[in-house]
Scaffold this active site. Structure first.
Site, PDB file in Angstrom:
ATOM      1  CD  GLU A 165      -2.901   1.231   2.318  1.00 50.18           C
ATOM      2  OE1 GLU A 165      -2.745   0.457   3.277  1.00 50.18           O
ATOM      3  OE2 GLU A 165      -3.808   2.055   2.248  1.00 50.18           O
ATOM      4  CG  ASN A 225       0.046  -6.731   3.983  1.00 51.61           C
ATOM      5  OD1 ASN A 225      -0.047  -5.845   3.160  1.00 51.61           O
ATOM      6  ND2 ASN A 225       0.983  -6.739   4.926  1.00 51.61           N
ATOM      7  CD  GLU A 243      -2.875  -2.003  10.644  1.00 51.64           C
ATOM      8  OE1 GLU A 243      -3.305  -2.245   9.505  1.00 51.64           O
ATOM      9  OE2 GLU A 243      -2.558  -0.852  11.016  1.00 51.64           O
TER      10      GLU A 243
HETATM   11  N1  0A1 Z   1      -3.208   0.921   5.761  1.00 51.27           N
HETATM   12  C1  0A1 Z   1      -2.274   1.076   6.833  1.00 51.27           C
HETATM   13  C2  0A1 Z   1      -1.387   2.240   6.702  1.00 51.27           C
HETATM   14  C3  0A1 Z   1      -0.226   2.129   5.797  1.00 51.27           C
HETATM   15  C4  0A1 Z   1      -0.185   2.874   4.641  1.00 51.27           C
HETATM   16  C5  0A1 Z   1       0.906   2.880   3.817  1.00 51.27           C
HETATM   17  C6  0A1 Z   1       1.987   2.123   4.200  1.00 51.27           C
HETATM   18  O1  0A1 Z   1       3.113   2.188   3.401  1.00 51.27           O
HETATM   19  C7  0A1 Z   1       4.326   2.326   3.907  1.00 51.27           C
HETATM   20  C8  0A1 Z   1       1.983   1.361   5.325  1.00 51.27           C
HETATM   21  C9  0A1 Z   1       0.850   1.360   6.123  1.00 51.27           C
HETATM   22  C10 0A1 Z   1      -3.069   1.347   8.087  1.00 51.27           C
HETATM   23  O2  0A1 Z   1      -4.009   2.123   8.059  1.00 51.27           O
HETATM   24  O3  0A1 Z   1      -2.727   0.811   9.116  1.00 51.27           O
HETATM   25 ZN    ZN Z   2      -5.747   1.722   8.591  1.00 54.16          ZN
END
Ligand code: 0A1
Ligand code: ZN
Length: 882
Positions: free
Chosen positions: A145, A289, A322
């Site tokens: 992401e 993930n 998560e």
């Molecule tokens: N989706 C994750 C946040 C996240 C976004 C980008 C990243 O790239 C380094 C890593 C994590 C969350 O909201 O926890």
């Molecule tokens: Zn999140």
């Protein structure tokens, strides 16, 4: 484009797409309104990895069919970033009918359905951006992401392309004894030589940003969870050998989160396996993930000797966050990145509600509001302001913001307040049912909420499209035996949005009576338009208004309120948030008065002293709440209340008040500290509260009587049996010019040498300290052998902590600004995502007195003038200057 490595066409010319890929000086602006569905669907993906730290080969096989819902196109655009294809096959035949356009690979496909196979080769150890497949301390892991998958293989790297994944990986048994990917393990075995292999299958269609792979020498804490329908899920938390003793809290948090999501949202886990891996090199907190969450070690590892009570809470909150994404993010994902708040705002609300239920709901709410006000409000009133559903971006990584996350959560919380918890649940159920397996939009969420709750959210939608924190002017007037509450809202202009429309604002209110001490019942009013008035019968002359209770709306309340009313609310309101708020208001108005030279300031100070005395002695609240009420508003929050702030004046005023309060209440504070030191040990609310007030008492005493403060802090440090007490004491000592300081800092370092997360604290404590030489300390720490910019936690522990230390960052002369600009320039070529996060502190330049403003701006201009800036940093710096 590197033409030398681009295959030649049969006529000998380098292959070029129609549009020549000239690297643009200004990275392109991506607009929400330009969204179009992808012309192709990729129902299945098979990936094969030959793993190596310096060289990994990736063979990807994509089943490709036309997407009937999209405008047809023969061209299949596969995004890439820094990749060259070693081989391209279509339906099993090597083809040369592909071209590179910029970093993307374009294939023209004649038919309805094809199989496309592409081989790429990557070097994980050279990946300092920590996006895609990278090496961290001898292990391999991925972060995809938002747009990292395209650094692994060519793919339509956008969240609306959902595929099922089969992954086969093979690698050295000794280097990578553990081989993990999404979903369920389907087969594994030994290969030739020292190799072994594993195959994983994820049955749930997912976008590429949820792909994950981990290979390394890891140990695992295993457990299991039986879901509400009786399925047993195998849980695993994988860490480096030696860290397994610090995973118990994460595991307990995970099981609590799984249970809570079943009970409160009716959401059950959907695979047989749920794994978490902790890595020490990670740009953010953690990543959801599918079936294989990857975490920053900071949010997994915790034991009382190395983690504070706050760290324990953060682990619980992030583990839950998560996990909750499995439904709000994975089962229902985002159509495009403009919809990021669809998953993030909702999931933050879900983790906040979970943490409220796990501990003190009142204290959690206050903490969440403090974060919102100290991070999101400044964002919303500065050059980087954007709506929770932005309209455009150049680099999506820059939009993982407090606005999208925390304001996004507040917006959904308001819907919950308007609907009530039961109807809100019905809305959520409908949303999950309608959009399960889809890539959805914020509009889909709002519509499900309308249909599930019966609310009309036509005007409420403006919260999604308008940036800026609304201000609500409040007047309460007596009219015979009734009170009339008049409200008027304005939403300030923000970059690109000059004119705003009023937005529905739900306010929980109560009218109390100061003379009798009678507390009124709470009601919910909704300011629908620009103005509104509300009549409350039976209101006497001593009516005191308690408004925005529980912080029911993320707005700024403006009102003329008599100090005695604030004193009453701070001491007696039955809404804990309103009590906290009144205390904050009292202190803010006093300190702004001091900064302006207001002659009546001493009276305000005395009133604060009386309230603090009540708070310290109040047996009606627990210590966790007492500790909250004792925290004075921060210097940045105070600066935010002024059009142009003088940070030195604010610092002097705040420290002056702290010192005066400490001298006035020295006896009470010492007694509070002693009482708290005598409280038992453990992790229930009572001992945690005792630890909180203990350090709060020290914070005051150090300002009022530094010699006494240093002596007591050193004693607390020496007696500490938890990191909470040790870190609290050291934080106070780090700010004092006292003989106790150096020895305890050295002791802390020696005691925790080799534990990266604790050494991060050691850097941060010094960079954040009130010590007059903090800036010199930071310069010296930058040369410390343990310091490196390559590890994001370490870089942040020094420089983000420093940028959040107002008296050091705003040092007259601009040395602090220079240091942060130098950090951006040094970090940008290594890790642009993390580098760009240092721009916002400088971006606040317009809000400071002209001397500081000019120095801050000059540093931003210096960064902007540097050659070859990343897209990330370019965007943040140019918006900050614009
Ligand atoms: N989706 C994750 C946040 C996240 C976004 C980008 C990243 O790239 C380094 C890593 C994590 C969350 O909201 O926890
Ligand atoms: Zn999140």
């Amino acid at each position: 484009m590197d033409l030398a490595r681009t295959p030649a066409t049969p006529d000998g010319n380098p292959k070029m797409a129609d549009v020549p890929p000239i690297a643009p000086a200004t990275p392109p602006l991506i607009r929400r309104e330009d969204y179009r569905p992808f012309a192709w669907a990729i129902p299945q993906v098979a990936l094969e990895f030959d793993l190596g730290l310096d060289s990994t080969t990736v063979r990807a096989r994509l089943d490709v069919t036309r997407n009937p819902a999209a405008e047809p196109s023969p061209v299949l655009r596969l995004n890439g970033d820094g990749l060259q294809p070693a081989e391209v096959l279509v339906d099993g035949e090597a083809v040369s009918s592909w071209v590179m356009e910029g970093a993307d690979l374009l294939l023209t496909l004649p038919g309805e359905a094809h199989q496309v196979a592409i081989t790429t080769c990557i070097d994980p150890s050279a990946n300092s951006q920590l996006m895609g497949l990278y090496a961290s301390g001898g292990m391999l892991c991925t972060q995809c992401e938002a747009e990292g998958f395209r650094r692994i293989t060519f793919f339509p790297d956008r969240p609306d392309v959902l595929s099922t994944y089969r992954v086969r990986m093979s690698g050295d048994r000794d280097l990578f004894p553990v081989l993990l990917s999404n979903g369920n393990l389907t087969a594994s075995g030994r290969g030739p030589d020292a190799l072994h292999w594993a195959e994983w299958h994820d049955p749930w269609p997912k976008p590429s940003y949820l792909f994950a792979l981990v290979a390394g020498d890891l140990v695992v804490n295993r457990d299991s969870f039986t879901t509400m329908s009786g399925r047993e899920v195998q849980l695993g938390i994988f860490v480096r050998a030696g860290d397994e003793g610090r995973t118990a809290h994460a595991m307990e948090s995970l099981k609590r989160a799984m249970k809570w999501d079943e009970e409160v949202f009716g959401r059950e886990y959907d695979l047989d396996t749920f794994n978490i891996v902790a890595v020490s090199d990670f740009n953010m907190g953690a990543m959801e993930n599918k079936g294989l969450n990857v975490f920053n070690t900071k949010y997994v590892l915790a034991d009382p000797d190395t983690a504070t009570d706050g760290d324990f809470d953060a682990v619980e909150g992030v583990i839950a966050h998560e996990y909750f994404h499995n439904w709000s993010g994975n089962r229902v994902t985002c159509r495009d990145w403009f919809q990021l708040s669809l998953k993030e705002g909702f999931t933050v609300l879900r983790d906040q509600l979970f943490s409220q239920d796990m501990g003190s709901a009142a204290v959690k709410r206050i903490e969440d509001v403090r974060v919102l006000r100290s991070v999101q409000f400044p964002e919303d009133s500065g050059p980087l302001a954007h709506s929770i559903r932005p309209d455009s971006f150049r680099e999506i990584s820059n939009f993982y913001t407090a606005t999208v996350y925390n304001k996004g959560a507040e917006v959904i919380r308001m819907m919950r307040t308007l609907a009530g918890p039961e109807k809100f649940r019905a809305g959520c159920d409908l949303y999950f049912e309608r959009h399960d397996g889809e890539a959805a939009t914020c509009e889909d969420f709002i519509r499900a909420m309308e249909d599930g709750t019966g609310l009309d959210l036509a005007l409420f939608r403006r919260w999604y499209s308008q940036a800026g924190t609304p201000q609500v002017e409040v007047r309460l007037e007596q009219d015979g035996g009734q009170a009339v509450l008049s409200l008027k809202q304005t939403v300030p202009p923000t970059p690109g949005q000059e004119l705003k429309q009023p937005m529905p604002i739900p306010l929980r209110v109560a009218l109390h009576d100061r003379a009798t001490g009678r507390l009124g019942a709470e009601s919910l009013i909704v300011l629908e338009g620009a103005q509104g008035s509300f009549v409350f019968p039976d209101a006497g002359p001593d009516t005191v208004l308690s408004i925005n209770r529980g912080f029911s709306a993320p707005v700024i309340i403006r009102r003329e309120v008599a100090p005695q009313d604030l004193v009453f609310l701070a001491a007696h309101d039955d809404d804990p948030f309103a009590r906290y708020e009144a205390m904050q208001d009292l202190v803010v108005s006093h300190l702004l008065g001091v900064v302006r030279g207001d002659p009546s300031a001493p009276e305000g100070r005395a009133a604060i002293g009386e309230v603090l005395r009540t708070v310290v002695a109040d047996t009606g609240i627990d210590d966790l709440m007492r500790g909250e009420l004792m925290i004075l508003p921060g210097e940045s929050y105070l600066a935010d209340q002024l059009a142009q702030a003088d940070p030195s004046a604010i610092h002097a005023a705040r420290e002056g008040l702290k010192g005066w309060l400490a001298r006035e209440l020295e006896g009470e504070l010492v007694a509070l500290h002693q009482r708290a030191c005598a409280a038992g040990e453990g992790f229930d609310a009572a001992p945690r509260g005792a630890r909180k007030v203990k350090t709060q008492a020290l914070v005051f005493l150090a300002a009022g009587n530094p010699a006494l403060g240093a002596e007591m802090a050193a004693a607390q440090y020496d007696a500490a049996t938890t990191m909470t007490d040790r870190q609290g004491a050291l934080m106070v000592l780090a700010g004092l010019n006292s003989p106790e300081r150096t020895g305890r800092l050295l002791d802390f370092y020696n005691r925790h040498k080799g534990n990266a997360l604790v050494i991060d604290k050691w850097f941060a404590l010094q960079a954040q300290s009130l010590h007059p030489n903090a800036i010199e300390h930071v310069k010296a720490l930058a040369r410390h052998p343990d310091f490196t910019l390559r590890n994001p936690n370490r870089a942040r522990s020094l420089y983000m902590a420093f940028a959040g230390n107002p008296s050091a960052f705003h040092a007259p002369g601009g040395e602090g600004y220079r240091m942060i600009a130098d950090t951006i320039l040094a970090l940008d070529p290594l890790n642009p995502q993390t580098a760009a996060r240092f721009a916002p502190p400088l971006g606040r330049w317009r809000r400071f007195e002209p001397g500081r403003a000019a120095l801050m701006r000059a540093e931003l201009e210096r960064v902007a003038a540097a050659p070859r800036l990343s897209r990330d940093t370019y965007e943040q710096v140019s918006r900050s200057l614009g």
